[in-house]
Design a protein around this motif. Sequence first.
Motif, mmCIF file in Angstrom:
data_model
loop_
_atom_site.group_PDB
_atom_site.id
_atom_site.type_symbol
_atom_site.label_atom_id
_atom_site.label_comp_id
_atom_site.label_asym_id
_atom_site.label_seq_id
_atom_site.Cartn_x
_atom_site.Cartn_y
_atom_site.Cartn_z
ATOM 1 N N GLU A 119 -24.823 58.207 22.148
ATOM 2 C CA GLU A 119 -26.126 58.691 22.617
ATOM 3 C C GLU A 119 -26.055 59.203 24.050
ATOM 4 O O GLU A 119 -26.747 60.150 24.418
ATOM 5 N N ASP A 143 -26.072 55.702 30.959
ATOM 6 C CA ASP A 143 -27.315 54.987 30.672
ATOM 7 C C ASP A 143 -27.009 53.722 29.864
ATOM 8 O O ASP A 143 -26.625 53.788 28.707
ATOM 9 N N MET A 144 -27.173 52.575 30.528
ATOM 10 C CA MET A 144 -26.828 51.290 29.908
ATOM 11 C C MET A 144 -27.762 50.948 28.752
ATOM 12 O O MET A 144 -27.459 50.065 27.964
ATOM 13 N N GLU A 145 -28.912 51.612 28.701
ATOM 14 C CA GLU A 145 -29.866 51.300 27.635
ATOM 15 C C GLU A 145 -29.574 52.082 26.354
ATOM 16 O O GLU A 145 -30.219 51.870 25.342
ATOM 17 N N LEU A 146 -28.616 53.005 26.441
ATOM 18 C CA LEU A 146 -28.254 53.794 25.265
ATOM 19 C C LEU A 146 -26.844 53.442 24.802
ATOM 20 O O LEU A 146 -26.048 52.900 25.560
#
Lengths: 308, 294
Positions: A97, A90-93
């Motif tokens: 995480e 997940d690139m947003e984390l």
Amino acid sequence: MPEPVIVAQNLVKRYQDFVAVDGISFEVAPGESFGLLGPNGAGKSTTMRMIGAVSTRTSGKLSVLGLDPNGYGPEIRSQLGVVPQENNLDMELRVRENLMVYGRYFGLPHARVARRADELLEFAQLEDKATAKVDDLSGGMKRRLTIARALINDLRMLLLDEPTTGLDPQARHILWDRLFRLKEQGTTLLVTTHYMDEAEQLCDRLVVVDKGRIMAEGSPADLIRRYSSREVLEVRFGSTQNAEVAGRIQGFGERVDVLPDRILVYSDSGENELERMTAAGLRPITSLVRRSSLEDVFLRLTGRNLIE
Amino acid sequence: MSANDVGRARDAGAASDSIRLETLAAAVAAAARTRRYGSWYVAEHRFRVMRSYAQTVLFTAIGSPLVYLYAMGVGLASLVDGNLGDNAVNGVSYLTFLAPALLASSAIAVASEEFTYPIMLGFKWNPTFFGMNATSIQPGQIINGIVISVAARMLLTCTIYYVFMLVFGAVPGALGVVAVLVALLTGLAFGVLVMAYTITLKDDTGQLAMMQRFVILPMTLFSGTFFPLDLLPPYLQWIGWISPLWHGTELSRVFAYGMTEPIWLSLVHVLYLAALLAIGWVWARRLTVRRLNK
């Protein structure tokens, strides 16, 4: 004898217009490191997805960890680690995480996931990247993080789909080293690859797959012994000369393969063949004697190169 | 592993010998928590992601009621009330008439943000849904988790909106707070349909932007938001009848200022929105099963 962790019998996956997996059968024993070797589009990833209980088979029998993926998807997946071909971190984390949320998917308590995440960051040599953005990691680091993520649960088997494709040689060696450690600890590995050296490094046993079918099965050394010779002499006479020369060296070695750019002579001693060639008055532009590899096995079995 | 797990394993028709039964029972136990709580684990993941854009969430949640209520409810209202008197529309002031509609629209705005690009992202651009699917999580739980997380953001946004409505003195009704729940239902009913549509897209070649322009914007204009639906020519009123926003807005008005409408019509609003929610939710789950099973 321990019960196999995978039993595939006549496994078939058909999409509307083509057959991706065309009746393959094999078994994998616990603790074994098993490989599916073949070119792109051979059906390796499809097979891997069926074993990973995320793709429904069209026909045939399949048992993974003693269960049928058709009825026990979550139960099977809870005991697998999966490293997909395409990174889906997940690139947003942040880095750590990514491990945390993934661990929770297996129903593990927060404290346990946190502890395991720190261990795995160390294993993946990413301790100092814990709070980095995933996007800022190198290709090799992303791959190591994906492997760390796959190890977050209490897994009985690790599935690796093309683990080192697209990585530079140094990154590949670091990764192999990590995978080798897992193998030493007794983790069952299932690897797909179109790299010969990878299969030779990691697999105890493998099947050569082409067009959805199994062409051969055995250990890397075994396959080389059966389908190739101890050594290979590669000579180049220039693309215009190869065909003409080919006629003059028939009978050299155990077998001769004429490729568009070079000629391969299979023999127990490449040096001897080269001497014979020189004695016959042939002067190749370049010559190379090397050990036989799975590449040669694949060429012998299919008449094609693995990477085209 | 509990006796219950062994029982379940036996029910499932496992081979009778004890080793296989043990294996199966251990597997059932390993996946049991995720089978039960998997949707919440997905929601937990989404909340973490939302935290990375928490500032945007809060800024829009506070900024839009402030701007809209002031510009429309105070600015435009002074014009309307100035011309039509204090009981300008529907027997109430323009601000009172407009505020419940803006509240419902704010839920639609959250829906059109959260159920479009993040869905495309998870299936395609950064395929995290495939990552979830490789764990004990099941496809339907991914959809549930998304709905849960978006519902939470929507509830927060609508609650803040409602507080501003109170501050602006736009809620005379005693049951006004129910309008927040109506807005939530409206946003989700519309949102799950948008999500299902987004899941059918293999690629975004402008469809999502088109939807903004040609579905969501006209829906806002023709759902009785800024003026009562019956002021529209009859051949355009059907837009309101099929629009979840119109149903949500009308129901909100009943609670916000006691707008009078037949009870059966209020029931239709609830049932229509609930039906859309159920259909969209089930549809999105099915599409996800199909899309993740390659």
